[in-house]
Design a protein around this motif. Structure first.
Motif, PDB file in Angstrom:
ATOM      1  N   ASP B 301       0.842  -1.197   0.000  1.00  0.00           N
ATOM      2  CA  ASP B 301       0.000   0.000   0.000  1.00  0.00           C
ATOM      3  C   ASP B 301       0.878   1.248   0.000  1.00  0.00           C
ATOM      4  O   ASP B 301       0.939   1.995   0.977  1.00  0.00           O
ATOM      5  N   ASN B 314     -10.894   2.170  -5.886  1.00  0.00           N
ATOM      6  CA  ASN B 314      -9.790   2.198  -6.863  1.00  0.00           C
ATOM      7  C   ASN B 314      -9.223   0.812  -7.107  1.00  0.00           C
ATOM      8  O   ASN B 314      -8.436   0.612  -8.020  1.00  0.00           O
ATOM      9  N   PHE B 315      -9.610  -0.135  -6.253  1.00  0.00           N
ATOM     10  CA  PHE B 315      -9.011  -1.465  -6.356  1.00  0.00           C
ATOM     11  C   PHE B 315      -9.997  -2.451  -6.956  1.00  0.00           C
ATOM     12  O   PHE B 315     -11.168  -2.125  -7.171  1.00  0.00           O
ATOM     13  N   LYS B 319      -9.059  -7.133  -3.082  1.00  0.00           N
ATOM     14  CA  LYS B 319      -8.326  -5.991  -2.517  1.00  0.00           C
ATOM     15  C   LYS B 319      -9.284  -4.888  -2.058  1.00  0.00           C
ATOM     16  O   LYS B 319      -8.926  -4.073  -1.204  1.00  0.00           O
ATOM     17  N   ALA B 323      -8.769  -3.177   1.415  1.00  0.00           N
ATOM     18  CA  ALA B 323      -8.508  -1.734   1.511  1.00  0.00           C
ATOM     19  C   ALA B 323      -9.478  -1.076   2.492  1.00  0.00           C
ATOM     20  O   ALA B 323      -9.096  -0.212   3.278  1.00  0.00           O
TER      21      ALA B 323
END
Lengths: 201, 469
Positions: B301, B314-315, B319, B323
């Motif tokens: 990260d 965004n992932f 993930k 996140a």
């Protein structure tokens, strides 16, 4: 080491990726000089609150899954520290098999040394097994090491790969050191040649 | 399995030199140096005792306490915990009973195992080095094949001086070009992990090469290789060159006289052949690397300090959940400016960044300045000799003057096994290697960064771009 052949038991779903060995067994339990007794501290910070009470929502605290012997875990399982206390804690808790799409190298090796079978499966199969594990009724699985099969609750069979030597050791409960010491002659003659060539090493 | 003699990687060459025998995919390899510390060895020594076995090569076995030692000046009498005391005493007894090289807590040469190995000349190019510690990868900076092992393997190496292994694949990471202002070895290694992910190197040995790697000092190279494991690779390697030889020369356990000449001749053969085959390759332009920090609870990260806390959206895939969990644990919101994140503590030290060069970097940033009031800032030198040198160079007095707590050597708050720990929700700018949940203390929040960046954070009290100081 205990022999591993057929394992039948409850599989617990733990889909979180990057489950690291600090998570499996935090530092304060590494002060021990023994291999046993770590099971109650497995996943310590996820399992107990600051006052030491069990966190109800954590899956291994649920009655059914507290008896699990198989983990269907997220990718890169066992990353981080090399601490063998992680497989010791798993074993002491009763976990004998972990199924994931990938494992960290050192942890993967450490499992075999302690009679725990780590199995790598493809993403698609992993998803099905996770689904099986998520429902108590379908969470029962059978692992047949000899024939390299995972037998799902619906009787579907999934093949898996395992290194020949590691399989042999697990099936027979063999300790590596005893096996290596059978090669004492080879080691001695290697050492002789090696020290002639690399006298400084 | 031997590869054709003409197109071998550096890893292939070291492997071939240590191969005792091979059956199918399983090989027995010879180990040149076995480093031992108090946490992962007691059960292994106990196993030897139970089986009536000896240490096969006590001369190649080096023991030192580091993980559990207190870093306070009264540490010879105050151990932090009874269990810690027993563990240290156990190492002491084992080291003496089995006759291995030993640096006890009261020896000036004591320190973090991966710092004292090179310092004492135990670590040499072309060797195989193992230790029950994942950051053994550090020694790869010398062109040695070095990796962590579990305690069962520690026992195996103690008993036989060999290890049962399967050969890894070869991965090349090339970093070429010139590093920008404020960009250090730590930024290189974190940036690489940010690109590969924490499993990108799994099953591989990484060879780092390219002009930016060559430009690094040995200390910097150790920082890069140290974190190969955070990228999933058991071992990282850098081919030895003039800098390596200059570092090794004259160390207490380096070769002398004719042996030295023979060794240097041999070391000059330790490189990957031009046609060597790599299973995986990554190219990074040095110019693209910025001073970075981590924002989450995995070393992957990583973001430039000028960036913003990302959104889980965004992932992709699993993930996303990871996140979300990270942000909650870290107490951060998507879109927050990284440089607005305030810290409560600063930790400088560890096998990643506890060497003299790291302390010099810190001193350069803080010279004449003060640690922001309310910040707990700690410097833990990697070894007694690093500490002594820093004291002789005036670094220690300058850091103390600035408000840093100057401690005794050990692993300290990198893994927080000793009393050096974060409190729940306490936020730390750390030069260590892992930002896992609870790593530096239950509920503690870790941001990984370079020593210079951590020093900058100590002054401003927030994550800071070192280029602005």
């Amino acid at each position: 080491m205990e022999k591993f052949n057929i394992l039948e038991g409850i599989a617990v779903p733990m889909p979180l990726i990057n489950i690291d060995t600090d998570m499996l067994i935090p530092k304060q339990f590494l002060k021990t000089i023994k291999r046993t007794g770590l099971g109650e501290n497995l996943f310590f910070e996820m399992r107990y609150d600051q006052n030491g009470n069990k966190i109800k929502d954590f899956i291994l605290n649920k009655e059914h899954y507290s008896k699990a012997s198989i983990i269907v875990g997220g990718a890169n399982f066992g990353c981080g520290s090399s601490r063998e206390h992680a497989p010791w804690a798993l074993k002491d808790f009763g976990i004998k098999c972990i199924i994931s799409t990938s494992f960290a190298d050192i942890f993967f090796n450490n499992c075999f040394k302690n009679g725990i079978l780590p199995i790598i499966v493809y993403e698609e199969i992993h998803q099905s097994l996770l689904q099986d594990a998520e429902t108590e009724r379908t969470s029962y699985m059978k692992i047949d090491l000899e024939n390299q099969k995972i037998i799902r609750n619906n009787a579907d069979q999934v093949d898996f790969e395992v290194d020949e030597f590691k399989k042999y050791c697990l099936l027979n409960g063999l300790d590596d050191i005893g096996l290596t010491l059978k090669n004492t002659d080879k080691i001695s003659s290697f050492e002789k040649k090696y020290s002639d060539k690399f006298s400084w090493a | 399995m031997k590869v054709m003699a003409q197109n071998r990687t550096l890893y292939d060459k070291i492997w071939d030199n240590h191969l005792i025998h091979s059956e199918n995919d399983t090989s027995l390899i010879y180990i040149d140096r076995h480093l031992v510390h108090e946490v992962t060895s007691p059960q292994a020594f106990e196993g030897l005792r139970e089986a009536g076995r000896k240490v096969h090569a006590p001369n190649k076995t080096i023991a030192v306490p580091d993980h559990n030692v207190a870093t306070t000046s009264n540490r010879l009498t105050n151990f932090g915990s009874e269990e810690g005391r027993i563990q240290l005493e156990t190492l002491d007894k084992n080291a003496r009973d089995f006759g291995v090289h030993y640096y006890p807590v009261d020896d000036i040469r004591q320190g973090i195992v991966h710092i004292i190995g090179p310092e004492q000349g135990w670590t040499l190019p072309g060797m195989t080095i193992v230790c029950g510690d994942s950051h053994t990868a550090t020694h790869g900076a010398f062109g040695a094949l070095a990796h962590g092992i579990g305690t069962s393997e520690v026992e195996h190496v103690l008993a036989t001086q060999t290890l049962i292994q399967q050969k890894s694949k070869n991965m090349k990471v090339e970093v070429s070009g010139e590093l920008g202002n404020g960009v250090t070895a730590k930024d290189i290694t974190l940036t690489i992990i940010g690109k590969t992910g924490t499993a990108g190197g799994t099953g591989h040995v990484i060879e780092y090469c390219g002009s930016a790697i060559e430009s690094l000092s040995m200390e910097g190279r150790m920082t890069v290789c140290n974190m190969a494991i955070e990228g999933g690779a058991r071992a990282g390697l850098i081919a030895p060159d003039e800098k390596t030889i200059a570092y090794v020369r004259g160390r207490p356990h380096s070769p002398r006289g004719q042996d030295w000449d023979k060794a240097v001749d041999f070391w000059s053969t330790l490189y990957s052949d031009p046609d060597a085959k790599f299973d995986k390759k990554l190219f990074v332009k040095a110019e693209d690397i910025a001073p970075v920090v981590t924002w989450g609870t995995s070393p992957e990260d990583v973001l430039p300090i000028t960036d913003f806390v990302p959104s889980p959206d965004n992932f992709q895939g699993s993930k996303v959940e990871a996140a979300k969990r990270s942000l909650k644990y870290m107490g951060l919101k998507p879109g927050q400016k990284l440089q607005d994140i305030k810290v409560d503590a600063v930790f400088i030290g560890s096998c990643t960044n506890g060497r003299i060069e790291d302390l010099r970097e810190v001193e350069k940033i803080v010279r004449g300045k003060k640690v922001k009031s309310g910040i707990r800032a700690m410097v833990v030198p990697g070894s007694g000799l690093v500490k002594k040198q820093a004291e002789e160079e005036g670094i220690a007095s300058s850091l103390k003057e600035a408000g840093f707590d100057w401690r005794m050597p050990g692993c300290s708050m990198c893994l927080a096994m000793n009393p050096d720990q974060l409190l729940p929700e306490e936020r730390c700018a750390a030069t260590s290697n892992r930002n896992f949940e609870g790593r530096q203390g239950r509920g503690g929040r870790t941001h990984l960064m370079s020593p210079a960046m951590a020093a900058a954070a100590a002054i401003t009290g927030r994550l800071t771009d070192v280029r602005d100081i």
